[in-house]
Design an enzyme around this catalytic site. Structure first.
Site, PDB file in Angstrom:
ATOM      1  N   ARG A 177       2.104   5.646  -7.118  1.00 44.98           N
ATOM      2  CA  ARG A 177       1.610   5.960  -5.783  1.00 44.98           C
ATOM      3  C   ARG A 177       2.726   6.294  -4.797  1.00 44.98           C
ATOM      4  O   ARG A 177       2.647   5.945  -3.615  1.00 44.98           O
ATOM      5  CB  ARG A 177       0.726   4.824  -5.252  1.00 44.98           C
ATOM      6  N   SER A 227      -9.868   3.602  -3.137  1.00 46.19           N
ATOM      7  CA  SER A 227      -9.366   2.252  -3.414  1.00 46.19           C
ATOM      8  C   SER A 227      -8.576   1.756  -2.210  1.00 46.19           C
ATOM      9  O   SER A 227      -7.615   2.396  -1.787  1.00 46.19           O
ATOM     10  CB  SER A 227      -8.476   2.252  -4.653  1.00 46.19           C
ATOM     11  N   GLU A 297      -3.445   0.339  -0.189  1.00 46.76           N
ATOM     12  CA  GLU A 297      -3.143   1.687  -0.672  1.00 46.76           C
ATOM     13  C   GLU A 297      -3.427   2.699   0.428  1.00 46.76           C
ATOM     14  O   GLU A 297      -2.753   3.717   0.542  1.00 46.76           O
ATOM     15  CB  GLU A 297      -3.970   2.011  -1.920  1.00 46.76           C
TER      16      GLU A 297
END
Length: 304
Positions: A177, A227, A297
């Protein structure tokens, strides 16, 4: 420089219809919350983007660059300065043999369908991710065993000085990420993707299967940013939240999804504060039970 002066200067760079004043950010992010941006602009060429960046840099104007807003949360106080949106105003693509070159504002879903039509495989994992190519490159987006780093050949970038340069896959420093884009604040302009020859029916079958899995497991009928939390080492965020007993927990307009505990959703009338308060409750409860501190996130931006 006040907002009126900024607006006047922007009119020398962009057309009037591509400049929005006091623009509600809830119209531009998938969570459907957030206060106004002082000014939101939609450059349509690299030269326009370069000149907007030159203006905000020379005048020390705060700025934020977004795609289609699928992985950010804007607070209720909104965003000061200039928001630069690279979405459907920056979304062309072309396919040559097994390679696709696409601008950063192109939607992953659109690119996926185009590649399917050309019988090119390797992009299926990304075809259902609700975001733009630029956002996917910045965070090395991934799903169902695939990541952007698996298919990127090179990326054209712009720095805050307006310099344009190209980096290879290795130079992009892709990680979980993250990438050099998020590290150095570069702007993705376009990318060249390397795919493989495939079979139309097999590609369609896999894309349909992944779409069905998303529909079955994810709360796509509610506004969210996907998410909410990163996967903690050795755990799954959704499982920790479920085992803490938080499935369906509602705080004003925000809720821990009944379908997937890894998602915080807007039930319709949530404020950004509702969502942030629920995130705090989740993190505190999971840490108290398991000693694991969840990390968001979703990017949290703006003023209270």
């Amino acid at each position: 420089m006040n907002n009126q002066d900024i607006y006047i200067n922007l009119l020398n760079i962009l057309s009037k219809e591509d400049i929005k004043v006091d623009e509600p950010m809830k119209k531009h992010i998938s969570f459907r919350v957030g206060g106004p941006a002082d000014i939101l602009v939609r450059p349509r060429t690299e030269e326009q983007l370069k000149n907007v960046l030159k203006l905000v840099k020379e005048e020390s104007i705060p700025y934020l660059i977004i795609g289609n807003g699928s992985n950010i949360l804007i607070k209720d106080g909104g965003i000061r300065g200039v928001v630069i949106e690279l979405a459907d105003n920056f979304n062309s693509y072309e396919i040559n043999d097994t390679r696709m070159t696409a601008q950063s504002g192109a939607l992953l879903s659109v690119l996926g369908k185009a590649l399917q039509k050309q019988e090119l495989k390797g992009f299926e994992f990304a075809s259902g991710i609700p975001g733009t190519l630029g956002g996917a490159l910045a965070m090395n987006a991934g799903a169902y065993g695939g990541e952007m780093k698996d298919i990127v050949k090179s990326v054209r970038l712009m720095d805050m000085e307006g310099n344009i340069f190209e980096l290879s896959n290795e130079q992009m420093e892709f990680g979980y990420r993250k990438s050099i884009i998020s590290k150095n604040g570069y702007i993705a302009l376009s990318a060249e993707l390397e795919l493989q020859e495939g079979n139309y029916d097999e590609i369609k079958s896999l894309m349909d299967d992944l779409a069905t899995r998303r529909i079955t497991k994810q709360p796509l009928n509610f506004a969210s940013a996907g998410s909410t939390f990163k996967r903690p080492t050795g755990y799954f965020a959704g499982k920790l939240i479920e085992e803490t007993g938080l499935r369906g927990l509602t705080l004003r307009g925000a809720q821990v999804s009944e379908k997937h505990c890894g998602f915080v959703v807007n039930q319709g009338e949530a404020s950004a504060k509702d969502i942030l308060d629920l995130i705090y409750v989740i993190k505190s409860a999971v840490y108290a039970k398991f000693g694991v501190m969840l990390e968001e996130e979703v990017k949290i931006l703006g003023e209270d």
